[in-house]
Enzyme design. Structure first.
Site, PDB file in Angstrom:
ATOM      1  N   HIS A  57      59.453  31.463 -77.173  1.00 31.57           N
ATOM      2  CA  HIS A  57      58.083  31.630 -76.671  1.00 31.57           C
ATOM      3  C   HIS A  57      57.545  32.995 -77.070  1.00 31.57           C
ATOM      4  O   HIS A  57      57.785  33.984 -76.373  1.00 31.57           O
ATOM      5  CB  HIS A  57      58.077  31.507 -75.148  1.00 31.57           C
ATOM      6  CG  HIS A  57      58.584  30.193 -74.663  1.00 31.57           C
ATOM      7  ND1 HIS A  57      59.916  29.862 -74.659  1.00 31.57           N
ATOM      8  CD2 HIS A  57      57.937  29.114 -74.171  1.00 31.57           C
ATOM      9  CE1 HIS A  57      60.072  28.635 -74.187  1.00 31.57           C
ATOM     10  NE2 HIS A  57      58.885  28.157 -73.882  1.00 31.57           N
ATOM     11  N   ARG A  64      75.873  16.369 -36.147  1.00 33.46           N
ATOM     12  CA  ARG A  64      75.038  16.531 -34.962  1.00 33.46           C
ATOM     13  C   ARG A  64      75.832  16.092 -33.732  1.00 33.46           C
ATOM     14  O   ARG A  64      75.676  16.631 -32.645  1.00 33.46           O
ATOM     15  CB  ARG A  64      73.806  15.646 -35.101  1.00 33.46           C
ATOM     16  CG  ARG A  64      72.966  15.643 -33.855  1.00 33.46           C
ATOM     17  CD  ARG A  64      71.917  14.552 -33.889  1.00 33.46           C
ATOM     18  NE  ARG A  64      71.141  14.612 -32.672  1.00 33.46           N
ATOM     19  CZ  ARG A  64      70.771  13.556 -31.979  1.00 33.46           C
ATOM     20  NH1 ARG A  64      71.076  12.345 -32.392  1.00 33.46           N
ATOM     21  NH2 ARG A  64      70.078  13.686 -30.877  1.00 33.46           N
ATOM     22  N   LEU A  99      60.195  27.800 -63.161  1.00 33.53           N
ATOM     23  CA  LEU A  99      59.062  28.644 -62.765  1.00 33.53           C
ATOM     24  C   LEU A  99      58.925  28.746 -61.250  1.00 33.53           C
ATOM     25  O   LEU A  99      59.142  27.782 -60.530  1.00 33.53           O
ATOM     26  CB  LEU A  99      57.776  28.118 -63.399  1.00 33.53           C
ATOM     27  CG  LEU A  99      57.806  28.113 -64.933  1.00 33.53           C
ATOM     28  CD1 LEU A  99      56.592  27.370 -65.492  1.00 33.53           C
ATOM     29  CD2 LEU A  99      57.866  29.522 -65.490  1.00 33.53           C
ATOM     30  N   GLU A 107      61.815  25.338 -46.800  1.00 34.58           N
ATOM     31  CA  GLU A 107      63.214  25.242 -47.231  1.00 34.58           C
ATOM     32  C   GLU A 107      63.443  25.823 -48.623  1.00 34.58           C
ATOM     33  O   GLU A 107      64.420  26.541 -48.865  1.00 34.58           O
ATOM     34  CB  GLU A 107      63.687  23.783 -47.206  1.00 34.58           C
ATOM     35  CG  GLU A 107      63.816  23.174 -45.824  1.00 34.58           C
ATOM     36  CD  GLU A 107      62.487  22.666 -45.283  1.00 34.58           C
ATOM     37  OE1 GLU A 107      61.474  22.678 -46.020  1.00 34.58           O
ATOM     38  OE2 GLU A 107      62.448  22.240 -44.107  1.00 34.58           O
ATOM     39  N   GLY A 137      52.273  29.391 -64.425  1.00 33.41           N
ATOM     40  CA  GLY A 137      53.201  28.371 -63.933  1.00 33.41           C
ATOM     41  C   GLY A 137      53.852  28.799 -62.626  1.00 33.41           C
ATOM     42  O   GLY A 137      53.939  28.015 -61.675  1.00 33.41           O
ATOM     43  N   GLY A 140      63.591  30.933 -65.326  1.00 28.26           N
ATOM     44  CA  GLY A 140      63.209  29.876 -66.250  1.00 28.26           C
ATOM     45  C   GLY A 140      62.550  28.748 -65.468  1.00 28.26           C
ATOM     46  O   GLY A 140      61.433  28.350 -65.776  1.00 28.26           O
ATOM     47  N   ASN A 160      46.766  34.675 -68.090  1.00 33.01           N
ATOM     48  CA  ASN A 160      46.275  34.403 -69.450  1.00 33.01           C
ATOM     49  C   ASN A 160      45.538  33.071 -69.542  1.00 33.01           C
ATOM     50  O   ASN A 160      45.026  32.696 -70.586  1.00 33.01           O
ATOM     51  CB  ASN A 160      47.410  34.503 -70.485  1.00 33.01           C
ATOM     52  CG  ASN A 160      48.497  33.455 -70.262  1.00 33.01           C
ATOM     53  OD1 ASN A 160      48.289  32.461 -69.580  1.00 33.01           O
ATOM     54  ND2 ASN A 160      49.657  33.690 -70.855  1.00 33.01           N
ATOM     55  N   SER A 171      68.713  23.594 -33.596  1.00 26.26           N
ATOM     56  CA  SER A 171      69.520  22.433 -33.988  1.00 26.26           C
ATOM     57  C   SER A 171      70.651  22.814 -34.927  1.00 26.26           C
ATOM     58  O   SER A 171      71.720  22.218 -34.901  1.00 26.26           O
ATOM     59  CB  SER A 171      68.644  21.399 -34.707  1.00 26.26           C
ATOM     60  OG  SER A 171      67.646  20.927 -33.856  1.00 26.26           O
ATOM     61  N   HIS A 229      52.497  29.227 -77.001  1.00 29.44           N
ATOM     62  CA  HIS A 229      53.379  29.240 -75.827  1.00 29.44           C
ATOM     63  C   HIS A 229      54.844  29.019 -76.185  1.00 29.44           C
ATOM     64  O   HIS A 229      55.687  29.860 -75.898  1.00 29.44           O
ATOM     65  CB  HIS A 229      52.922  28.195 -74.797  1.00 29.44           C
ATOM     66  CG  HIS A 229      53.954  27.941 -73.752  1.00 29.44           C
ATOM     67  ND1 HIS A 229      54.051  28.687 -72.608  1.00 29.44           N
ATOM     68  CD2 HIS A 229      54.977  27.051 -73.713  1.00 29.44           C
ATOM     69  CE1 HIS A 229      55.090  28.261 -71.905  1.00 29.44           C
ATOM     70  NE2 HIS A 229      55.666  27.260 -72.550  1.00 29.44           N
ATOM     71  N   HIS A 239      73.440  17.768 -39.072  1.00 32.11           N
ATOM     72  CA  HIS A 239      72.910  16.397 -38.997  1.00 32.11           C
ATOM     73  C   HIS A 239      73.262  15.665 -40.294  1.00 32.11           C
ATOM     74  O   HIS A 239      72.410  15.209 -41.033  1.00 32.11           O
ATOM     75  CB  HIS A 239      71.404  16.406 -38.720  1.00 32.11           C
ATOM     76  CG  HIS A 239      71.053  17.048 -37.405  1.00 32.11           C
ATOM     77  ND1 HIS A 239      71.421  18.338 -37.087  1.00 32.11           N
ATOM     78  CD2 HIS A 239      70.405  16.573 -36.318  1.00 32.11           C
ATOM     79  CE1 HIS A 239      70.999  18.627 -35.860  1.00 32.11           C
ATOM     80  NE2 HIS A 239      70.385  17.565 -35.375  1.00 32.11           N
ATOM     81  N   HIS A 262      65.679  10.745 -41.918  1.00 28.82           N
ATOM     82  CA  HIS A 262      66.473  11.890 -41.481  1.00 28.82           C
ATOM     83  C   HIS A 262      67.977  11.675 -41.667  1.00 28.82           C
ATOM     84  O   HIS A 262      68.766  12.494 -41.225  1.00 28.82           O
ATOM     85  CB  HIS A 262      66.174  12.203 -40.010  1.00 28.82           C
ATOM     86  CG  HIS A 262      64.867  12.902 -39.817  1.00 28.82           C
ATOM     87  ND1 HIS A 262      63.681  12.402 -40.307  1.00 28.82           N
ATOM     88  CD2 HIS A 262      64.561  14.077 -39.206  1.00 28.82           C
ATOM     89  CE1 HIS A 262      62.706  13.239 -39.996  1.00 28.82           C
ATOM     90  NE2 HIS A 262      63.207  14.263 -39.335  1.00 28.82           N
ATOM     91  N   ILE A 308      46.439  30.135 -69.744  1.00 31.06           N
ATOM     92  CA  ILE A 308      46.984  29.136 -70.681  1.00 31.06           C
ATOM     93  C   ILE A 308      48.343  28.685 -70.162  1.00 31.06           C
ATOM     94  O   ILE A 308      49.160  29.508 -69.741  1.00 31.06           O
ATOM     95  CB  ILE A 308      47.177  29.756 -72.093  1.00 31.06           C
ATOM     96  CG1 ILE A 308      45.842  30.129 -72.743  1.00 31.06           C
ATOM     97  CG2 ILE A 308      47.984  28.834 -73.010  1.00 31.06           C
ATOM     98  CD1 ILE A 308      44.994  28.967 -73.217  1.00 31.06           C
TER      99      ILE A 308
HETATM  100  C1  LIG Z   1      59.798  24.363 -62.622  1.00 27.15           C
HETATM  101  C2  LIG Z   1      59.430  24.331 -64.054  1.00 27.15           C
HETATM  102  N1  LIG Z   1      58.613  23.349 -64.481  1.00 27.15           N
HETATM  103  C3  LIG Z   1      58.292  23.269 -65.794  1.00 27.15           C
HETATM  104  C4  LIG Z   1      58.791  24.157 -66.680  1.00 27.15           C
HETATM  105  C5  LIG Z   1      58.470  24.023 -68.161  1.00 27.15           C
HETATM  106  N2  LIG Z   1      57.556  25.083 -68.554  1.00 27.15           N
HETATM  107  C6  LIG Z   1      58.005  26.192 -69.138  1.00 27.15           C
HETATM  108  S1  LIG Z   1      56.797  27.294 -69.420  1.00 27.15           S
HETATM  109  C7  LIG Z   1      55.628  26.260 -68.787  1.00 27.15           C
HETATM  110  C8  LIG Z   1      54.194  26.665 -68.727  1.00 27.15           C
HETATM  111  C9  LIG Z   1      54.108  27.984 -68.124  1.00 27.15           C
HETATM  112  O1  LIG Z   1      52.830  28.479 -68.234  1.00 27.15           O
HETATM  113  P1  LIG Z   1      52.616  29.995 -67.901  1.00 27.15           P
HETATM  114  O2  LIG Z   1      53.424  30.386 -66.753  1.00 27.15           O
HETATM  115  O3  LIG Z   1      51.167  30.206 -67.822  1.00 27.15           O
HETATM  116  O4  LIG Z   1      53.241  30.729 -69.146  1.00 27.15           O
HETATM  117  P2  LIG Z   1      52.480  31.094 -70.521  1.00 27.15           P
HETATM  118  O5  LIG Z   1      52.254  29.806 -71.246  1.00 27.15           O
HETATM  119  O6  LIG Z   1      51.232  31.756 -70.153  1.00 27.15           O
HETATM  120  O7  LIG Z   1      53.451  31.963 -71.209  1.00 27.15           O
HETATM  121  C10 LIG Z   1      56.203  25.091 -68.339  1.00 27.15           C
HETATM  122  C11 LIG Z   1      55.454  23.982 -67.722  1.00 27.15           C
HETATM  123  C12 LIG Z   1      59.631  25.170 -66.185  1.00 27.15           C
HETATM  124  N3  LIG Z   1      60.188  26.088 -66.977  1.00 27.15           N
HETATM  125  N4  LIG Z   1      59.912  25.240 -64.865  1.00 27.15           N
HETATM  126 MG   LIG Z   2      49.807  31.259 -68.736  1.00 25.99          MG
END
Ligand SMILES: Cc1ncc(C[n+]2csc(CCOP(=O)(O)OP(=O)(O)O)c2C)c(N)n1
Ligand SMILES: [Mg+2]
Length: 668
Positions: free
Chosen positions: A31, A518, A121, A409, A158, A119, A187, A382, A262, A459, A471, A189
């Site tokens: 990336h 439980r 997100l 959680e 993300g 990684g 950004n 609980s 990206h 539980h 549950h 994007i």
């Molecule tokens: C939980 C999760 N879902 C999906 C992804 C796949 N994924 C990696 S980067 C990305 C987009 C992230 O966008 P952003 O945070 O804006 O990063 P940028 O493109 O600006 O570098 C996705 C969907 C991931 N890494 N983690």
């Molecule tokens: Mg972005």
């Protein structure tokens, strides 16, 4: 050289941009856009503000930096390289290759100041909240001189979209974690295109409503970045979110502001265009200008002075009576041997639910392990997770040891990961086993990173009863056992609960999931100290006869049932062995001699009883075994009724055994 006339900040940021883009290009994977967009902010942070020490990466007083947008890993590797950690240009050239120090996403590596694995997100964001809590708790115990730093992070669109960051941000705002200074790489994007495809809220207002201190800047204006960091550090009552408007792949004439930057290399042509655009066209690959090296060398000198100040404060503190012993009690995370035997003394001797034994064990564990802190996602009464002698942490007061995570959680587990990896703290996190699903991504992350988090999951079966199938856990035991490095314990009585807790807190390189009932369970008919020492091997013979014809393996609440079935079988003339197996993984790690002694290969008539999905038990029952479990969703009815309906009675077990092996001639 033409670059010399340029502003050093720009030169350094461009170095990060080009190093990152070249590494991605060489790996033909990665990336480039994010590191190019965040280079300005990251350079300012790492060259002026972040307190760390490449010569002592484990320095407890350091600030923490978390790249929550982990896909931008080359940004971190570039910074680590420039800062003098053990990431060489060779490592950068080996980006994403087998065995390299520069994996696709940052993987926790304390020697290289990679604090956490990121990684997935949003989790980095939430783990940082855990680190901020840990830092505040340690400051309350050892002083702000030693734990007065900050937790920095870079998060992307993300991370901010993911629910876990909302949960964690809400908690951080509530607790007033002023030691958080996060940068949001605004950004606009993500992978599929502009964020307005799916994201139109006002992020600033959202974070303000959580109680955050929100700043908006141009993320390419280094002076503005510096001012924002200073304002964030100066703000001690609220966490800070610096929303930096940036451009993905900044510096790329063809790909800036475009989702195509990206997750794929820029391509040779575009990379050449970037270098031309930034005035680097005549420079070799992976080039670091001398002036940029000098900036970081100077920073290292300044940091050494900060480090020495801290060491002096530490030395002064150590001269105070009992400081060293207190410090070691937190940072060694050890207890005297025979912890489980000691715990036994504090567990009621009458039949109770294992969650109650666990609650009693916790009170004593808290006495022995000052770093043990935790709580529940609103189910403490609980889960029996409250440390009764201690206060709860709250805004402005982190001396307590109980944490009210709220009904969150996922954040609870992520925050616990952050606390565990900060150092000095052993966190536990409680909820119902069924809701482990809500925190599973973070549980996986604990296992992946080797974080010592204890999950208190009560539980633990359909015996929950009236609450019904929503549950009642079914596949949860099997699915957590399938997770590498997640130790799953399902104790059967008070002594096994003591052994399970001992194993959990002593396990420094990974998480443990304690599955607790439980409902009340009987006390096993074996000397408690013997149960403890046997349970330490994961499984053991609980009841036996010479030359058994049949063996029943059971866990947790079904061990009592296995014993009842044995009594019935024995009176029908069938010689029966009962094995209690509180932890399959620990048993599987025993030597073959022990395993074969407990479960002799020639003993083929094997029954497993567990009030859960049978998935995986073939491993111990063998292809000819009889699995008594529940491979459907549960139902709403009293536990006693479900016991009958789902066949968890000695009578039903006997019927199934006699049907399975008619040659046994079991008289029912
Ligand atoms: C939980 C999760 N879902 C999906 C992804 C796949 N994924 C990696 S980067 C990305 C987009 C992230 O966008 P952003 O945070 O804006 O990063 P940028 O493109 O600006 O570098 C996705 C969907 C991931 N890494 N983690
Ligand atoms: Mg972005």
């Amino acid at each position: 050289m033409q670059n010399q006339s340029k502003d050093i900040g720009k030169l350094a940021a461009d170095t990060i941009r080009i190093l990152s883009a070249e590494a991605v290009e060489k790996a033909a994977s990665g990336h480039p856009g994010m590191p190019m967009g965040c280079a300005d902010y990251a350079f300012v942070l790492w060259s002026k503000y972040l307190r760390h020490n490449p010569a002592d990466p484990a320095w407890p007083g350091r600030d923490r930096f978390i790249l929550s947008a982990g896909h931008g890993s080359m940004l971190l590797y570039s910074l680590l390289h420039l800062s003098g950690y053990g990431i060489s240009i060779e490592d950068i050239k080996n980006f994403r290759q087998w065995g390299s120090h520069t994996p696709g996403h940052p993987e926790r590596n304390p020697a290289h100041a990679i604090e956490v694995t990121t990684g997935p997100l949003g989790q980095g964001f939430a783990m940082g909240v855990g680190m901020a809590i840990a830092q505040k708790m340690l400051a309350a115990r050892f002083g702000k001189d030693l734990f007065g730093g900050n937790i920095f992070s870079i998060a992307g669109d993300g991370c901010v979209m993911e629910g876990v960051s909302s949960e964690a941000a809400s908690l951080a705002g509530h607790l007033g974690l002023g030691n958080i200074v996060y940068f949001y790489d605004d950004n606009r994007i993500t992978i599929e295109g502009p964020t307005n495809l799916a994201f139109s809220e006002d992020t600033a207002k959202r974070f303000e409503s959580y109680g955050w201190h929100v700043l908006k800047i141009d993320g390419h204006d280094q002076a503005a970045c510096a001012a924002a960091i200073e304002a964030g550090v100066a703000e001690t009552e609220r966490p800070t979110l610096i929303i930096g408007r940036t451009h993905i792949a900044y510096g790329s004439p063809g790909k800036a502001d475009n989702a195509s930057a990206h997750g794929a290399p820029l391509g040779a042509e575009e990379l050449a265009a970037v270098k031309k655009n930034l005035g680097w066209e005549n420079l070799p690959e992976f080039h670091v200008p001398k002036e940029v090296r000098t900036v970081f060398e100077n920073r290292a000198v300044a940091l050494k002075a900060e480090y020495n100040l801290w060491q002096n404060a530490f030395k002064a503190a150590r001269s105070k009576a009992d400081f060293t012993a207190r410090w070691d009690a937190f940072f060694s995370g050890e207890t005297a041997p025979e912890l489980a035997e000691r715990l036994l003394k504090y567990l009621p001797e009458k039949p109770q639910a294992t969650r109650q034994y666990s609650g009693a064990a916790l009170q004593q564990l808290a006495e022995e392990l000052p770093g043990l802190v935790g709580g529940s996602a609103d189910l403490a009464p609980s889960n029996n997770t409250l440390l009764k002698k201690f206060a709860s942490i709250k805004r402005g007061d982190f001396a307590g040891r109980n944490i009210h995570f709220g009904v969150r959680e996922f954040a609870m587990a992520s925050v616990s990961n952050g606390m565990a990896l900060f150092g000095g703290i052993i966190p536990y996190a409680g909820t119902f086993l069924i809701f482990s699903d809500y925190m599973r991504p973070a549980m996986r992350h604990s296992a992946l990173m080797g974080a010592r988090v204890v999950y208190v999951l009560t539980h633990d079966s359909f015996f929950v009863g009236e609450d019904g199938p929503t549950h009642q856990p079914i596949e949860h035991l099997a699915s957590l056992r399938a997770m590498p490095n997640m130790a799953v314990w399902r104790p059967a009585d008070r002594a096994e609960t003591a052994a399970a807790w001992e194993a959990a807190v002593m396990r420094k390189n990974g998480p443990t999931a304690l599955m607790l009932t439980r409902q009340e369970v009987p006390i096993l008919p074996m000397d408690a100290a013997r149960v403890v020492s046997s349970a330490r091997r994961g499984a053991y013979i609980l009841a036996d006869t010479a030359d058994p014809q049949i063996v029943i393996i059971a866990t947790g609440s079904e061990v009592g049932l296995a014993l009842e079935a044995r009594t019935a079988l024995e009176s029908a003339g069938i010689k029966t062995r009962v094995i209690s197996m509180p932890c399959t993984q620990v048993f599987e790690a025993q030597d073959k001699t022990y395993r074969d002694k407990v479960l002799p290969p020639q003993l083929r008539k094997r029954v497993v009883i567990e009030a859960a999905a049978t998935f995986g038990w073939e491993r111990h029952a063998g292809a000819d075994g009889l699995l008594i479990g529940l491979d459907r969703f549960g139902a709403s009815a009293p536990g006693k009724v479900l016991k009958e309906k789902f066949g968890f009675t000695a009578k039903s077990a006997l019927e199934r055994i006699s049907r399975k092996w008619p040659e046994l001639n079991v008289k029912i």
